[in-house]
Design an enzyme around this catalytic site. Structure first.
Site, mmCIF file in Angstrom:
data_model
loop_
_atom_site.group_PDB
_atom_site.id
_atom_site.type_symbol
_atom_site.label_atom_id
_atom_site.label_comp_id
_atom_site.label_asym_id
_atom_site.label_seq_id
_atom_site.Cartn_x
_atom_site.Cartn_y
_atom_site.Cartn_z
ATOM 1 N N ARG A 187 0.823 -1.213 0.000
ATOM 2 C CA ARG A 187 0.000 0.000 0.000
ATOM 3 C C ARG A 187 0.857 1.263 0.000
ATOM 4 O O ARG A 187 0.456 2.281 -0.575
ATOM 5 C CB ARG A 187 -0.981 -0.055 1.171
ATOM 6 C CG ARG A 187 -2.075 -1.076 0.886
ATOM 7 C CD ARG A 187 -2.996 -1.392 2.015
ATOM 8 N NE ARG A 187 -4.039 -2.308 1.544
ATOM 9 C CZ ARG A 187 -4.862 -2.990 2.330
ATOM 10 N NH1 ARG A 187 -4.776 -2.853 3.642
ATOM 11 N NH2 ARG A 187 -5.761 -3.796 1.816
ATOM 12 N N TYR A 210 -6.278 -0.249 -6.954
ATOM 13 C CA TYR A 210 -5.206 -1.165 -6.548
ATOM 14 C C TYR A 210 -5.212 -1.445 -5.040
ATOM 15 O O TYR A 210 -5.440 -0.546 -4.224
ATOM 16 C CB TYR A 210 -3.847 -0.555 -6.880
ATOM 17 C CG TYR A 210 -3.316 -0.793 -8.278
ATOM 18 C CD1 TYR A 210 -3.590 -1.964 -8.978
ATOM 19 C CD2 TYR A 210 -2.496 0.148 -8.883
ATOM 20 C CE1 TYR A 210 -3.072 -2.169 -10.254
ATOM 21 C CE2 TYR A 210 -1.959 -0.059 -10.157
ATOM 22 C CZ TYR A 210 -2.267 -1.224 -10.837
ATOM 23 O OH TYR A 210 -1.738 -1.419 -12.087
ATOM 24 N N GLU A 211 -4.872 -2.699 -4.677
ATOM 25 C CA GLU A 211 -4.617 -3.110 -3.291
ATOM 26 C C GLU A 211 -5.706 -2.682 -2.302
ATOM 27 O O GLU A 211 -5.429 -2.198 -1.212
ATOM 28 C CB GLU A 211 -3.254 -2.560 -2.821
ATOM 29 C CG GLU A 211 -2.072 -3.000 -3.651
ATOM 30 C CD GLU A 211 -1.837 -4.500 -3.646
ATOM 31 O OE1 GLU A 211 -2.458 -5.207 -2.816
ATOM 32 O OE2 GLU A 211 -1.050 -4.970 -4.479
ATOM 33 N N GLY A 212 -6.948 -2.861 -2.713
ATOM 34 C CA GLY A 212 -8.069 -2.467 -1.854
ATOM 35 C C GLY A 212 -8.579 -1.103 -2.257
ATOM 36 O O GLY A 212 -7.868 -0.106 -2.157
ATOM 37 N N GLN A 260 -10.369 0.822 1.907
ATOM 38 C CA GLN A 260 -9.392 1.532 2.750
ATOM 39 C C GLN A 260 -10.094 2.409 3.783
ATOM 40 O O GLN A 260 -9.658 2.523 4.936
ATOM 41 C CB GLN A 260 -8.480 2.402 1.884
ATOM 42 C CG GLN A 260 -7.644 1.660 0.874
ATOM 43 C CD GLN A 260 -6.687 0.668 1.508
ATOM 44 O OE1 GLN A 260 -6.172 0.891 2.588
ATOM 45 N NE2 GLN A 260 -6.485 -0.451 0.835
#
Length: 604
Positions: free
Chosen positions: A297, A443-445, A450
């Site tokens: 992240r 991306y990535e959540g 988040q």
């Protein structure tokens, strides 16, 4: 096309002056490094990026990756990124010497990766995913897995990926159905499909080492039943010979942006001959994967800040070269006989450029701070200090990933606007950066995920201890800034925003205390924007305080205008960005809930 994509002086100022890299270098782990050697490393990365990355960024968009005959065809510079990057330590940089790494601080490695990302955001991900998957094997794999796979991954000969997402599951990893069947030979038979696998296949790696989340037969339902496996595209035998491992490249997704960075659909075990090896303990796969997620992240926030940097410098160059219109005279009129002025002299263009500068430089400072917390968490000996920085990192990580991504997209949009009609044309690169950065809030959540993590988990960790620690850090900056007369009013404003944050948090937590968690989290995304804005005001006040100190003491590394520009940009942030928290607070303090599904469906 612009010939500048970062301000190297700003990068070094943030690294050395604002975030005090020397403090990180006190750790025994970094005893072999000093400012001079690390400067040389960053210079070499910049030179490599100037030569091998930046000249190809537009070409990689125009000639995207594509699927053909069971593989993915990518741009030849992917080969350069992997092989030369491997030689330079751009994959192994943070690894232990014993694993073939350089033992670089995460803080420095993050700055190096920022340079790469800004030069050409289509290339560094190939190395970055290889780094991430190798890191999982190093941390949790046995000696055999480490010896078999890690050296060739760190050299760039073999690539690595992380395979989480499935067609039916998306971000809901509890619904993963890829199956792992144990055998008597020490491996598992893997069957299933994974989608959106970045860097999942191409012609420039001899092998691909996929880190795959799968469910062993009979495992518990939900996330507690997920295990992690090494599943190579080709399995090596004891002599190093490679045999196909029944991993199929089904397709490559054609995307809006980052078109040179392939995103594959992979099939495992279509012929019932896909072998995988368990990493660590069974049913702990998601925990292992998420222990690496802070680094991932930080990388997303870093990449978004880097694209915003490149876009800023492209639009700044255009504004300095493009004549259009005339400046207003003292009577408020324009003189048609007066020559055209450059658009950088128009106040509204300057507003858009300053917004870009405030977002990208502030985001970069936030990302470096997160990397510094990461280094402290990993290397400090004092248990209490370790815990402090671990909690601070956990709290800011959702903002580190989200603010540069969301506001970076807005900043790039402003850059496109600076160019006017030309910004919408493919002759100029702003439209490409606009498309490239759009994936970063996903991306990535996603931003929504988040935001729920920030409000629902991180804020309440250990009875709010992380928030108390962050508040203490902000108060320290307020005290430092208050020493300077022309920064006092900004320090006061930030203090007032902290009080507003306490009010908002108290109101929202009230719903959680009553057990109404859906209402508690229903406005998590506006809360993310609210708290991120206040956090960035702290970041900017800190940057300005260091700049003011340099001007007052005369201990200047850079020209006086450099420091003045940091103070001016801080003032811009406080005038144009920080007041948005008032409107967000009004949203967050409103009793009415309008987004929770009820008996009557109103979305029709």
């Amino acid at each position: 096309m612009a010939n500048q994509y970062i301000d190297f002086e700003t990068l070094k100022y943030l690294l050395y002056d604002v975030h005090q890299l020397e403090d990180v270098l006190q750790a025994d782990r970094f005893a072999d490094h000093d400012k001079e050697s690390l400067d040389m490393f960053l210079e070499s990365v910049k030179e490599f990026s100037d030569r091998e990355l930046f000249p190809y960024v537009k070409e990689m968009d125009e000639k995207p990756a594509y699927h053909k005959d069971g593989t993915v065809i990518v741009h030849p510079q992917v080969d350069v990124m992997m092989k030369k990057g491997g030689e330079m330590g751009l994959i192994s940089g943070t690894f232990d010497y014993d694993a073939g790494g350089l033992q670089l601080p995460m803080t420095v490695f993050t700055c190096a990766a920022f340079i790469l990302d800004a030069a050409n955001n289509h290339l560094p991900g190939y190395a970055g995913l290889t780094l991430g998957s190798a890191e999982l094997i190093v941390h949790f794999g046995n000696k055999e897995l480490n010896d078999t796979y890690v050296p060739k991954m760190l050299s760039g000969e073999w690539a690595g990926t992380m395979c989480l997402t499935e067609p039916q599951a998306g971000s809901s990893l509890s619904d993963v159905v890829t199956k792992a069947t144990p055998t008597d030979d020490g491996y598992y038979k893997i069957s299933g499909q994974k989608i959106f696998i970045s860097g999942g296949d191409h012609q420039y790696a001899d092998n691909f080492v996929h880190l795959v989340l799968a469910r062993i037969e009979g495992a518990p339902a939900g996330t507690k039943g997920i295990s992690l496996f090494v599943v190579p595209k080709k399995r090596p035998d004891v002599n190093g010979n490679l045999t196909p491992n029944d991993v199929t490249t089904v397709a490559d997704f054609q995307k809006v942006g980052q078109r040179g960075y392939c995103t594959t659909h992979l099939g495992f075990g279509d012929a019932d001959d896909c072998q995988g090896w368990l990493v660590g303990e069974a049913h702990h796969g998601l925990k292992y994967m998420f222990l690496m997620m802070n680094g991932a992240r930080i990388a997303v926030g870093r990449g978004a800040a880097a694209i915003a940097s490149a876009a800023y410098h492209a639009s700044l160059q255009y504004a300095k070269e493009r004549p259009q219109g005339r400046k207003l005279s003292s009577d408020g009129k324009k003189n048609p006989e007066q020559g055209q002025t450059l658009i950088i002299n128009h106040p509204d263009v300057r507003r858009m450029l300053l917004q870009q500068k405030a977002v990208y430089e502030g985001s970069l400072s936030l990302v470096i701070l997160a990397a510094k917390y990461y280094d402290f968490k990993e290397t400090l000996q004092d248990k209490e200090e370790k815990e402090k920085y671990a909690l601070l990192l956990e709290l800011i990580i959702p903002m580190v990933k989200t603010y540069p991504s969301e506001m970076g997209a807005e900043a790039v949009s402003n850059g496109l606007q600076v160019l006017g009609g030309y910004g919408f044309c493919t002759d100029f690169i702003l439209q490409q950066y606009y498309r490239d950065i759009r994936i970063f809030p996903i991306y990535e959540g996603t931003t929504g995920i988040q935001s729920q993590d920030l409000l629902g988990r991180k804020l309440l960790m250990e009875n709010g201890k992380a928030l108390q620690l962050l508040t203490a850090e902000i108060m320290q900056t307020i005290q430092e800034a208050s020493k300077y007369d022309d920064l006092k009013k900004y320090a006061l404003k930030l203090g007032e925003k902290l009080q507003l944050a306490q009010k908002v948090i108290g109101f929202l937590v009230g719903f959680a205390q009553k057990g109404d968690y859906e209402r508690f989290l229903s406005d998590a995304t506006p809360f993310m924007e609210f708290l991120s804005n206040i956090t960035m005001a702290w970041i900017w006040l800190d940057v300005a305080s260091h700049a003011k100190n340099a001007l007052v003491t005369g201990q200047k590394t850079y020209a006086e205008d450099f420091y003045e520009s940091k103070i001016h940009t801080m003032k811009f942030f406080y005038k144009y960005e920080l007041p948005k928290t008032n409107g967000l607070a009004e949203i967050l303090l409103d009793e009415e809930a309008l987004t929770i599904a009820g008996e009557k469906e109103i979305l029709n």
